[in-house]
Design an enzyme around this catalytic site. Structure first.
Site, PDB file in Angstrom:
ATOM      1  N   ARG A  45      -9.187   3.214  13.144  1.00  0.00           N
ATOM      2  CA  ARG A  45      -7.933   2.298  12.508  1.00  0.00           C
ATOM      3  C   ARG A  45      -6.715   1.508  13.728  1.00  0.00           C
ATOM      4  O   ARG A  45      -6.253   0.328  13.525  1.00  0.00           O
ATOM      5  CB  ARG A  45      -6.646   2.663  11.513  1.00  0.00           C
ATOM      6  CG  ARG A  45      -7.726   2.719  10.459  1.00  0.00           C
ATOM      7  CD  ARG A  45      -6.422   3.673   9.494  1.00  0.00           C
ATOM      8  NE  ARG A  45      -7.269   3.809   8.295  1.00  0.00           N
ATOM      9  CZ  ARG A  45      -6.886   4.597   6.998  1.00  0.00           C
ATOM     10  NH1 ARG A  45      -5.249   4.035   7.021  1.00  0.00           N
ATOM     11  NH2 ARG A  45      -7.004   4.502   5.616  1.00  0.00           N
ATOM     12  N   ASP A 156       9.273   2.264   0.627  1.00  0.00           N
ATOM     13  CA  ASP A 156       8.079   2.503   1.233  1.00  0.00           C
ATOM     14  C   ASP A 156       8.127   3.143   2.436  1.00  0.00           C
ATOM     15  O   ASP A 156       9.050   2.165   3.324  1.00  0.00           O
ATOM     16  CB  ASP A 156       6.713   1.443   0.846  1.00  0.00           C
ATOM     17  CG  ASP A 156       5.616   2.108   1.030  1.00  0.00           C
ATOM     18  OD1 ASP A 156       4.224   2.539   0.506  1.00  0.00           O
ATOM     19  OD2 ASP A 156       5.443   2.232   2.256  1.00  0.00           O
TER      20      ASP A 156
HETATM   21  C1  LIG Z   1      -1.718   5.414  -1.598  1.00  0.00           C
HETATM   22  S1  LIG Z   1      -0.359   4.528  -1.229  1.00  0.00           S
HETATM   23  C2  LIG Z   1       0.474   5.500  -3.045  1.00  0.00           C
HETATM   24  C3  LIG Z   1       0.803   3.547  -4.062  1.00  0.00           C
HETATM   25  C4  LIG Z   1       1.650   4.017  -5.421  1.00  0.00           C
HETATM   26  N1  LIG Z   1       2.163   4.641  -5.399  1.00  0.00           N
HETATM   27  C5  LIG Z   1      -0.279   4.269  -6.556  1.00  0.00           C
HETATM   28  O1  LIG Z   1       0.035   5.219  -6.950  1.00  0.00           O
HETATM   29  O2  LIG Z   1      -1.146   3.175  -6.332  1.00  0.00           O
HETATM   30  C6  LIG Z   1       0.618   5.724  -0.595  1.00  0.00           C
HETATM   31  C7  LIG Z   1       1.874   4.742   0.041  1.00  0.00           C
HETATM   32  O3  LIG Z   1       2.492   5.775   0.747  1.00  0.00           O
HETATM   33  C8  LIG Z   1       2.583   5.603   1.674  1.00  0.00           C
HETATM   34  N2  LIG Z   1       3.643   6.726   2.490  1.00  0.00           N
HETATM   35  C9  LIG Z   1       3.117   7.203   3.226  1.00  0.00           C
HETATM   36  N3  LIG Z   1       4.185   7.796   3.532  1.00  0.00           N
HETATM   37  C10 LIG Z   1       5.294   8.104   2.919  1.00  0.00           C
HETATM   38  C11 LIG Z   1       6.708   8.747   3.915  1.00  0.00           C
HETATM   39  N4  LIG Z   1       6.579   9.649   4.225  1.00  0.00           N
HETATM   40  N5  LIG Z   1       7.838   8.292   3.010  1.00  0.00           N
HETATM   41  C12 LIG Z   1       7.394   7.292   1.863  1.00  0.00           C
HETATM   42  N6  LIG Z   1       5.745   6.124   1.487  1.00  0.00           N
HETATM   43  C13 LIG Z   1       5.114   6.410   2.485  1.00  0.00           C
HETATM   44  C14 LIG Z   1       2.333   4.493   2.533  1.00  0.00           C
HETATM   45  O4  LIG Z   1       2.988   3.854   3.208  1.00  0.00           O
HETATM   46  C15 LIG Z   1       1.810   4.280   0.869  1.00  0.00           C
HETATM   47  O5  LIG Z   1       2.257   2.859   0.540  1.00  0.00           O
END
Ligand SMILES: C[S@@+](CC[C@H](N)C(=O)[O-])C[C@H]1O[C@@H](n2cnc3c(N)ncnc32)[C@H](O)[C@@H]1O
Length: 286
Positions: A45, A156
């Site tokens: 990445r 996010d």
């Molecule tokens: C796998 S996606 C899940 C999206 C959605 N909630 C779903 O279940 O389909 C995880 C998301 O968490 C966000 N994320 C990761 N660490 C985070 C943090 N410390 N605070 C807020 N968002 C975070 C990432 O940027 C990503 O968009």
């Protein structure tokens, strides 16, 4: 020249020390654990960032990101977070949560005046590119109508996913899981039918507000206390203590009697929290 640079980048390896620096930063800043098994993923990445910045080694990249004297360092730290986070999501992902909402929760909340006399506030706390909050908005609009008294907040850590979420433009392939009657009501086809793109209708977009929020922040400063929170497929990346602290903070931003939804492989097992289980991965805030 370009071809040489290309070859150079592909022959570069992220050293263990360099991986350690990234690992510590990401863990401290976002809570995300990066075990050694993720080293190749991180290397792959970050290679994209090296290319974008015309750098030829990971060492140069790390020097840039962590050089506090460099005015571009802070912006690149954001890009680093965007690059490392996993943003996989879908409309109606884990559909039984939306069935639970439609069949059990919304009728009950409505009986208590929510969504009608009082605003029903719903938060998608790791919303990625918007599929989760727009699914919530569709489900709520189906129940209460587009003029219903509800609001979806979505946040996010990653700016790039939030930008895409606000645009609300998706490929027809991406929306293929959305039931036809929802698509007809809440989505617009692009004027250029060959583009294969659709957009969420403005009336639905207006029901959703997006903002950047790092769940690692000490406090969340949300505009309201939430009735329903979706925190799905994000805490899985955190260690147990961080999961506990984050769910605790989420609980303090919820009304008593609110509902929390976690992802299907996530749990609050072994955590002392003001939550009772009402269905698998669905919790009632006591
Ligand atoms: C796998 S996606 C899940 C999206 C959605 N909630 C779903 O279940 O389909 C995880 C998301 O968490 C966000 N994320 C990761 N660490 C985070 C943090 N410390 N605070 C807020 N968002 C975070 C990432 O940027 C990503 O968009």
């Amino acid at each position: 020249m370009d071809a040489e640079l290309h070859c150079d980048i592909y022959s570069q390896k992220l050293t263990s020390d360099e991986f350690g620096i990234i690992q510590t930063y990401i863990q401290d800043k976002c809570g995300i654990r990066l075990p050694l098994t993720k080293k190749d993923m991180v290397e792959g990445r970050l290679r994209k960032r090296l290319k974008a910045l015309h750098l030829s080694t990971y060492g140069e990249y790390i020097a840039l990101v962590f050089n506090s004297a460099d005015p571009g360092a802070e912006r690149e730290q954001m890009n680093l977070i965007d690059t490392i986070t996993t943003n996989k999501t879908d409309f109606f992902r884990e559909p039984n949560h939306f069935e639970f909402l439609t069949e059990r929760l919304l009728p009950q909340l409505e009986k208590n005046g929510l969504g009608t006399e009082r605003t029903l506030n719903v938060w998608s706390s790791a919303c990625s590119t918007g599929e989760e909050p727009y699914t919530l908005a569709m489900v709520l609009a189906e129940h209460f109508g587009l003029k219903g008294n509800f609001r979806v907040y979505a946040s996010d850590i990653s700016y790039s996913v939030l930008e895409r979420a606000v645009k609300a433009v998706y490929t027809t392939e991406k929306v293929s899981d959305i039931p036809d009657q929802f698509k007809k009501k809440y989505m617009l086809r692009s004027k250029d039918s060959a583009s294969g793109l659709v957009r969420i209708k403005p009336e639905l977009r207006q029901k959703v507000s997006f903002g950047r929020l790092n769940l690692m922040n000490e406090s969340y400063n949300l505009p309201v206390e939430m009735n329903v929170v979706f925190c799905r497929n994000v805490i899985i990346y955190f260690n147990h203590q961080t999961q506990y602290e984050i769910i605790g903070k989420i609980c303090s931003n919820m009304v008593r009697g609110g509902y929390l939804f976690l992802g299907h492989s996530e749990s609050v097992h072994g955590m002392e929290l003001p939550l009772n289980t009402v269905a698998p991965t669905v919790f009632f805030r006591i």
